[in-house]
Design a protein around this motif. Structure first.
Motif, short mmCIF file in Angstrom:
data_model
loop_
_atom_site.label_atom_id
_atom_site.label_comp_id
_atom_site.label_asym_id
_atom_site.label_seq_id
_atom_site.Cartn_x
_atom_site.Cartn_y
_atom_site.Cartn_z
N VAL A 105 4.37 -5.99 -7.47
CA VAL A 105 4.68 -6.36 -6.13
C VAL A 105 3.47 -6.21 -5.16
O VAL A 105 3.54 -6.35 -4.06
CB VAL A 105 5.88 -5.37 -5.52
CG1 VAL A 105 6.93 -5.61 -6.07
CG2 VAL A 105 5.59 -4.01 -5.90
N TYR A 106 2.38 -5.65 -5.72
CA TYR A 106 1.14 -5.28 -5.18
C TYR A 106 0.09 -5.07 -6.13
O TYR A 106 0.41 -4.49 -6.99
CB TYR A 106 1.20 -3.95 -4.13
CG TYR A 106 -0.08 -3.30 -3.58
CD1 TYR A 106 -0.76 -3.98 -2.54
CD2 TYR A 106 -0.66 -2.44 -4.45
CE1 TYR A 106 -2.14 -3.02 -2.16
CE2 TYR A 106 -1.97 -1.64 -3.95
CZ TYR A 106 -2.49 -2.28 -3.02
OH TYR A 106 -3.50 -1.87 -2.44
N LYS A 107 -1.13 -5.72 -5.71
CA LYS A 107 -2.32 -5.46 -6.66
C LYS A 107 -3.56 -5.68 -5.80
O LYS A 107 -3.76 -6.37 -4.74
CB LYS A 107 -2.29 -6.79 -7.61
CG LYS A 107 -3.62 -6.83 -8.48
CD LYS A 107 -3.23 -7.72 -9.88
CE LYS A 107 -3.56 -9.03 -9.39
NZ LYS A 107 -3.66 -9.80 -10.53
N ARG A 108 -4.33 -4.72 -6.33
CA ARG A 108 -5.73 -4.66 -5.66
C ARG A 108 -6.94 -4.40 -6.63
O ARG A 108 -6.57 -3.53 -7.68
CB ARG A 108 -5.73 -3.57 -4.47
CG ARG A 108 -7.17 -3.11 -3.97
CD ARG A 108 -6.78 -2.19 -3.03
NE ARG A 108 -8.07 -1.16 -2.81
CZ ARG A 108 -9.22 -1.42 -1.82
NH1 ARG A 108 -9.09 -2.62 -1.12
NH2 ARG A 108 -10.01 -0.92 -1.50
N ILE A 109 -7.85 -4.88 -6.52
CA ILE A 109 -9.14 -4.83 -7.45
C ILE A 109 -10.25 -4.36 -6.49
O ILE A 109 -10.65 -4.83 -5.48
CB ILE A 109 -9.55 -6.09 -8.23
CG1 ILE A 109 -8.58 -6.82 -8.72
CG2 ILE A 109 -10.76 -5.99 -9.00
CD1 ILE A 109 -8.55 -7.97 -9.67
N ARG A 110 -10.85 -3.10 -7.06
CA ARG A 110 -11.96 -2.51 -6.18
C ARG A 110 -12.97 -2.52 -7.26
O ARG A 110 -13.24 -1.91 -8.15
CB ARG A 110 -11.29 -1.10 -5.94
CG ARG A 110 -12.39 -0.12 -5.28
CD ARG A 110 -11.87 1.01 -4.88
NE ARG A 110 -13.02 1.93 -4.40
CZ ARG A 110 -12.65 3.17 -3.42
NH1 ARG A 110 -11.35 3.56 -3.34
NH2 ARG A 110 -13.62 3.46 -2.89
#
Length: 394
Positions: A105-110
């Motif tokens: 439901v949420y994804k982030r790449i740092r």
């Protein structure tokens, strides 16, 4: 002396087995569960009613019947709560918020650079805390909230103690991960090796009870599933195939040895092959975009194509060794290199055909989806809290 188990403890064990069956194999009926587990129908019904009251399981309608009343089908209530998964790699950190069935439901790449000690342990801890906190605030309302966070790490990890013994390409040793992070959150933190996380995720997805997941990034790690459970070995560090030698006097590795497989079939190797090519003029560096940029250039430039073919040949050598040793039903290649599958997979298949023995030549080979590891990390809290020890040592 044999240990006795009281009725309350036995009920909790049976409840976790029932939950695990529904989680891995649902939709199922109560009669299905009774037949597989050997528990009587009354016990199964009581346990299922308890899981429904807790909103972890829901009835979804009637199934088919070969005669008599149609059974009521059960499945995990995916929105009963959420879990956070963090995949720590050398060049980036990926974080997801997932429901109880692994739906993102949420994804982030740092982006980050943790090569050769450029990122301290303290800095890495701060990044992980920031990303978990950010994901926490993205969680929709649910009856159980955040069940926990799972962290996938690229190295030798003790999942029971929550510590990382050695992360070779990051150069962090003896790191009490859970001790450092748990005080920042009200929910539990779990860790595991990234290969194990990917293997567990793919087992749940494909239901192949004997498989090997090969995670190819800057290094190579593997996860092994045997008879539906992760194989860890006597000290919990099985699967370090990336540090098996394929060249006795070969390239020096971060682990201190020579000729390790990951020095010939990883992103490090790809970068070396590209730099050695006369028709690759760019000054390339390890980065989250290295593979995607190389794939783009390979559409028109032969030097990039040759680099991927060479990588595929060495990747095939290592996989053939794994297949001959373990005879799995499925091998899955994942990690950042998987996006270049069309460029290296034919070479891998060719090498396996010539180096694997007998029926091992025909072991199924495929490529993982890009979120396999981080979804597996997000499933760690579920496995450790709701299920009956599917991640224990085998």
């Amino acid at each position: 002396m044999a240990k006795t188990v009281d009725a309350a403890t036995m009920r909790q064990i049976n409840k976790k087995y029932v939950t695990e069956m529904i989680y891995n194999q649902g939709p199922l009926s109560r009669i299905d569960i009774s037949q597989v587990t050997g528990l009587n129908k009354a016990t199964v019904s009581s346990l299922v009613d308890e899981l429904i009251a807790e909103q972890f399981v829901q009835e979804i309608g009637l199934g088919t019947s070969s005669g008599g009343r149609k059974p009521v089908m059960l499945k995990i209530n995916s929105s009963a709560g959420f879990c956070i998964g963090v995949d720590v790699q050398i060049t980036h950190m990926k974080t997801v918020l997932a429901d109880l069935t692994g739906g993102i439901v949420y994804k982030r790449i740092r982006p980050m650079d943790a090569t050769h000690g450029r990122l301290s342990q303290g800095q890495l801890e701060e990044m992980i805390i920031e990303e978990i906190d950010r994901a926490t605030h993205q969680a929709p309302p649910s009856c159980h909230g955040i069940l926990g966070a799972g962290i996938a790490l690229p190295g030798i990890v003790n999942y029971r103690t929550g510590s990382a013994f050695y992360l070779p390409n990051i150069e962090i040793e003896n790191w009490d991960v859970i001790g450092a992070l748990s005080q920042s959150f009200s929910f539990p933190i779990f860790i595991d090796n990234d290969g194990n996380c990917g293997a567990w995720s793919l087992y749940r997805e494909r239901q192949e009870r004997n498989l090997v997941f090969v995670n190819v990034g800057i290094g190579i790690g593997t996860g092994i599933v045997v008879n539906g459970q992760l194989y860890r070995g006597s000290n919990g560090i099985a699967g370090e195939f990336g540090h098996t030698s394929i060249a006795a006097m070969g390239v020096v590795c971060a682990c201190g040895s020579y000729g390790c497989w990951e020095q010939y079939a990883s992103e490090q190797a790809l970068l070396r092959y590209l730099r050695e090519s006369e028709d690759v003029p760019e000054a390339l560096e390890l980065s989250p975009n290295l593979v995607s940029l190389a794939v783009e250039q390979a559409a028109t430039q032969s030097g990039y194509q040759r680099a991927f073919r060479t990588l595929g040949q060495y990747l095939g050598v290592g996989i053939a060794n794994i297949i001959n040793a373990l005879n799995p039903g499925l091998v899955v290649i994942g990690g950042t290199i998987a996006q270049a599958a069309s460029l290296f997979l034919p070479e891998v298949e060719y090498v396996i055909h010539h180096r694997a023995m007998a029926t091992n030549k025909h072991v199924a080979l495929t490529v993982a989806h890009e979120d396999a590891i981080v979804v597996g990390a997000a499933q760690l809290p579920i496995a450790h809290t709701l299920l009956q020890s599917p991640l224990a040592e085998v």
